[in-house]
Design a protein around this motif. Structure first.
Motif, PDB file in Angstrom:
ATOM      1  N   LEU A  47      36.558  27.032  46.431  1.00  0.00           N
ATOM      2  CA  LEU A  47      35.106  26.620  47.723  1.00  0.00           C
ATOM      3  C   LEU A  47      33.855  27.635  46.378  1.00  0.00           C
ATOM      4  CD1 LEU A  47      34.077  25.663  49.998  1.00  0.00           C
ATOM      5  CD2 LEU A  47      34.447  28.125  50.380  1.00  0.00           C
ATOM      6  N   HIS A  48      32.509  26.848  46.510  1.00  0.00           N
ATOM      7  CA  HIS A  48      31.848  27.225  46.279  1.00  0.00           C
ATOM      8  C   HIS A  48      30.905  27.794  47.457  1.00  0.00           C
ATOM      9  CE1 HIS A  48      30.598  26.764  42.126  1.00  0.00           C
ATOM     10  NE2 HIS A  48      30.519  25.884  41.760  1.00  0.00           N
ATOM     11  N   LEU A  49      30.740  29.080  47.716  1.00  0.00           N
ATOM     12  CA  LEU A  49      29.971  29.542  48.900  1.00  0.00           C
ATOM     13  C   LEU A  49      28.049  29.097  48.875  1.00  0.00           C
ATOM     14  CD1 LEU A  49      30.657  33.080  49.031  1.00  0.00           C
ATOM     15  CD2 LEU A  49      31.842  31.181  50.106  1.00  0.00           C
ATOM     16  N   PRO A  50      27.876  29.085  49.966  1.00  0.00           N
ATOM     17  CA  PRO A  50      26.207  28.224  49.457  1.00  0.00           C
ATOM     18  C   PRO A  50      25.448  29.285  48.688  1.00  0.00           C
ATOM     19  CG  PRO A  50      27.420  28.363  51.655  1.00  0.00           C
ATOM     20  CD  PRO A  50      28.144  29.166  51.209  1.00  0.00           C
ATOM     21  N   LEU A  80      36.098  36.060  42.905  1.00  0.00           N
ATOM     22  CA  LEU A  80      34.615  35.237  43.026  1.00  0.00           C
ATOM     23  C   LEU A  80      34.266  34.674  41.950  1.00  0.00           C
ATOM     24  CD1 LEU A  80      32.343  36.606  46.163  1.00  0.00           C
ATOM     25  CD2 LEU A  80      34.031  34.171  45.582  1.00  0.00           C
ATOM     26  N   SER A  81      33.823  34.149  41.195  1.00  0.00           N
ATOM     27  CA  SER A  81      32.314  34.566  40.110  1.00  0.00           C
ATOM     28  C   SER A  81      31.807  33.437  39.744  1.00  0.00           C
ATOM     29  CB  SER A  81      33.711  33.679  38.685  1.00  0.00           C
ATOM     30  OG  SER A  81      33.795  31.563  39.864  1.00  0.00           O
ATOM     31  N   ASP A  82      30.619  34.317  39.338  1.00  0.00           N
ATOM     32  CA  ASP A  82      29.236  33.102  39.858  1.00  0.00           C
ATOM     33  C   ASP A  82      28.654  33.432  37.826  1.00  0.00           C
ATOM     34  OD1 ASP A  82      28.209  35.876  38.910  1.00  0.00           O
ATOM     35  OD2 ASP A  82      27.308  35.920  40.827  1.00  0.00           O
ATOM     36  N   ALA A  83      27.698  33.161  37.782  1.00  0.00           N
ATOM     37  CA  ALA A  83      27.474  32.747  36.417  1.00  0.00           C
ATOM     38  C   ALA A  83      27.048  34.569  35.786  1.00  0.00           C
ATOM     39  CB  ALA A  83      25.391  32.468  36.079  1.00  0.00           C
ATOM     40  N   LEU A 118      31.588  30.773  43.243  1.00  0.00           N
ATOM     41  CA  LEU A 118      32.907  30.101  43.361  1.00  0.00           C
ATOM     42  C   LEU A 118      34.447  31.309  43.752  1.00  0.00           C
ATOM     43  CD1 LEU A 118      34.397  27.200  42.870  1.00  0.00           C
ATOM     44  CD2 LEU A 118      34.698  28.108  40.757  1.00  0.00           C
ATOM     45  N   VAL A 119      34.435  30.796  44.998  1.00  0.00           N
ATOM     46  CA  VAL A 119      36.578  31.621  44.979  1.00  0.00           C
ATOM     47  C   VAL A 119      37.428  30.912  43.794  1.00  0.00           C
ATOM     48  CG1 VAL A 119      38.223  31.560  47.235  1.00  0.00           C
ATOM     49  CG2 VAL A 119      35.109  31.226  47.608  1.00  0.00           C
ATOM     50  N   GLY A 120      38.247  32.067  44.041  1.00  0.00           N
ATOM     51  CA  GLY A 120      39.034  31.130  43.122  1.00  0.00           C
ATOM     52  C   GLY A 120      40.298  30.622  43.655  1.00  0.00           C
ATOM     53  N   GLN A 121      41.034  29.376  42.470  1.00  0.00           N
ATOM     54  CA  GLN A 121      41.985  28.073  43.101  1.00  0.00           C
ATOM     55  C   GLN A 121      42.869  29.386  43.055  1.00  0.00           C
ATOM     56  OE1 GLN A 121      41.564  25.669  43.111  1.00  0.00           O
ATOM     57  NE2 GLN A 121      39.448  24.717  42.128  1.00  0.00           N
ATOM     58  N   GLU A 122      43.765  30.029  42.856  1.00  0.00           N
ATOM     59  CA  GLU A 122      44.464  31.419  43.414  1.00  0.00           C
ATOM     60  C   GLU A 122      44.607  31.614  44.126  1.00  0.00           C
ATOM     61  OE1 GLU A 122      42.029  32.575  41.634  1.00  0.00           O
ATOM     62  OE2 GLU A 122      41.619  34.502  42.321  1.00  0.00           O
ATOM     63  N   SER A 123      43.933  31.914  45.418  1.00  0.00           N
ATOM     64  CA  SER A 123      43.923  32.219  47.197  1.00  0.00           C
ATOM     65  C   SER A 123      42.837  32.240  47.637  1.00  0.00           C
ATOM     66  CB  SER A 123      44.644  33.324  46.714  1.00  0.00           C
ATOM     67  OG  SER A 123      43.816  34.238  46.758  1.00  0.00           O
ATOM     68  N   ASP A 124      42.489  32.586  48.541  1.00  0.00           N
ATOM     69  CA  ASP A 124      41.551  32.789  49.307  1.00  0.00           C
ATOM     70  C   ASP A 124      41.044  33.699  49.078  1.00  0.00           C
ATOM     71  OD1 ASP A 124      41.655  30.530  51.130  1.00  0.00           O
ATOM     72  OD2 ASP A 124      42.379  31.098  53.113  1.00  0.00           O
ATOM     73  N   CYS A 125      39.761  34.075  49.419  1.00  0.00           N
ATOM     74  CA  CYS A 125      38.938  34.907  48.497  1.00  0.00           C
ATOM     75  C   CYS A 125      37.967  36.048  50.280  1.00  0.00           C
ATOM     76  CB  CYS A 125      38.088  34.737  47.319  1.00  0.00           C
ATOM     77  SG  CYS A 125      36.956  36.767  47.362  1.00  0.00           S
ATOM     78  N   ILE A 126      38.770  37.626  50.231  1.00  0.00           N
ATOM     79  CA  ILE A 126      38.479  38.585  51.195  1.00  0.00           C
ATOM     80  C   ILE A 126      37.166  39.336  50.671  1.00  0.00           C
ATOM     81  CG2 ILE A 126      38.462  39.341  53.543  1.00  0.00           C
ATOM     82  CD1 ILE A 126      40.935  38.330  54.191  1.00  0.00           C
ATOM     83  N   CYS A 127      36.490  39.744  51.085  1.00  0.00           N
ATOM     84  CA  CYS A 127      34.899  40.275  50.584  1.00  0.00           C
ATOM     85  C   CYS A 127      34.480  40.825  51.771  1.00  0.00           C
ATOM     86  CB  CYS A 127      34.613  40.261  49.439  1.00  0.00           C
ATOM     87  SG  CYS A 127      33.112  39.022  49.798  1.00  0.00           S
TER      88      CYS A 127
END
Ligand code: ZN
Length: 216
Positions: A139-142, A159-162, A183-192
């Motif tokens: 998912l792309h976070l808003p 998570l990744s961004d520029a 952008l949340v990584g494809q490997e799993s949901d991200c919790i922060c």
């Protein structure tokens, strides 16, 4: 686990001198549990900050103070660490860091498609703006920016961004110049775990989503 993103020197010095708010302090404390390097850095800042404060007449700390203090310190990056202790949080059915054991953590609430949040209350600091965020894999976070600092510690997923990629154990500091849509990584949901500083207000889509619900 290797940690690549650490709190800044200024943040650790603010923590060492009692000038960091309760929300950011909680996020940095979670980072410190898993990062021996930053525990070492903090101990040096505490020793140095204490010594300098004793020498100074009472006055507001200024940027120059931080600059002079930081110039005395040199710390290498990055460092491997052991997995920190966790405890099971019943309302969310996830493991949370030991540093959050005294926090009142609410249930997951819907924030948008694939996107949830949970309010984190810190005893004695009702105004601290702290929350857990959970994004679905891929998912792309808003997109959002800030009018102050945002501190975010990755608990699971990525998570990744520029500016780079953030994995469990990493702490990201984003200031008012950062406008991102992580952008949340494809490997799993991200919790922060995220904390907004002082009068920080989010703007952009995330701000519009969060403000009426969370009151940030
Ligand atoms: Zn660190």
């Amino acid at each position: 686990m290797t940690i690549h993103h650490h709190p800044s020197d200024v943040t650790l010095l603010r923590l060492a001198t009692g000038m960091l708010g309760a929300g950011p302090t909680l996020v940095v404390s979670v980072h410190l549990e898993g990062c021996g390097l930053c525990r070492e850095r903090l101990a040096r800042f505490e020793a140095l900050g204490g010594a300098i404060l004793e020498e100074q007449p009472p006055a507001p700390l200024v940027a120059d103070f931080f600059g002079r203090t930081l110039a005395r310190l040199e710390v290498p990056y990055p460092t491997p660490v052991a997995k920190p202790m966790t405890w099971k949080q019943p309302a969310l059915s996830i493991e949370l860091p030991h540093a959050m054991r005294h926090c009142d953590v609410g249930p997951w609430r819907w924030l948008g498609p694939g996107f949830k949040w949970s309010k984190v209350k810190i005893a004695g600091s009702p105004d601290a703006k702290v929350m857990l965020l959970k994004g679905r894999a891929g998912l792309h976070l808003p997109g959002h920016g800030h009018t102050g600092m945002e501190f975010m510690q990755i608990l699971s997923g990525s998570l990744s961004d520029a500016r780079g990629q953030y994995f469990p154990g990493d702490l990201d500091e984003a200031d008012d110049e950062v406008d991102h849509s992580p952008l949340v990584g494809q490997e799993s949901d991200c919790i922060c775990l995220a904390a907004l500083e002082g009068d920080t207000r989010l703007h952009g889509v995330l701000g519009r989503l969060l403000r009426p619900i969370v009151g940030f």
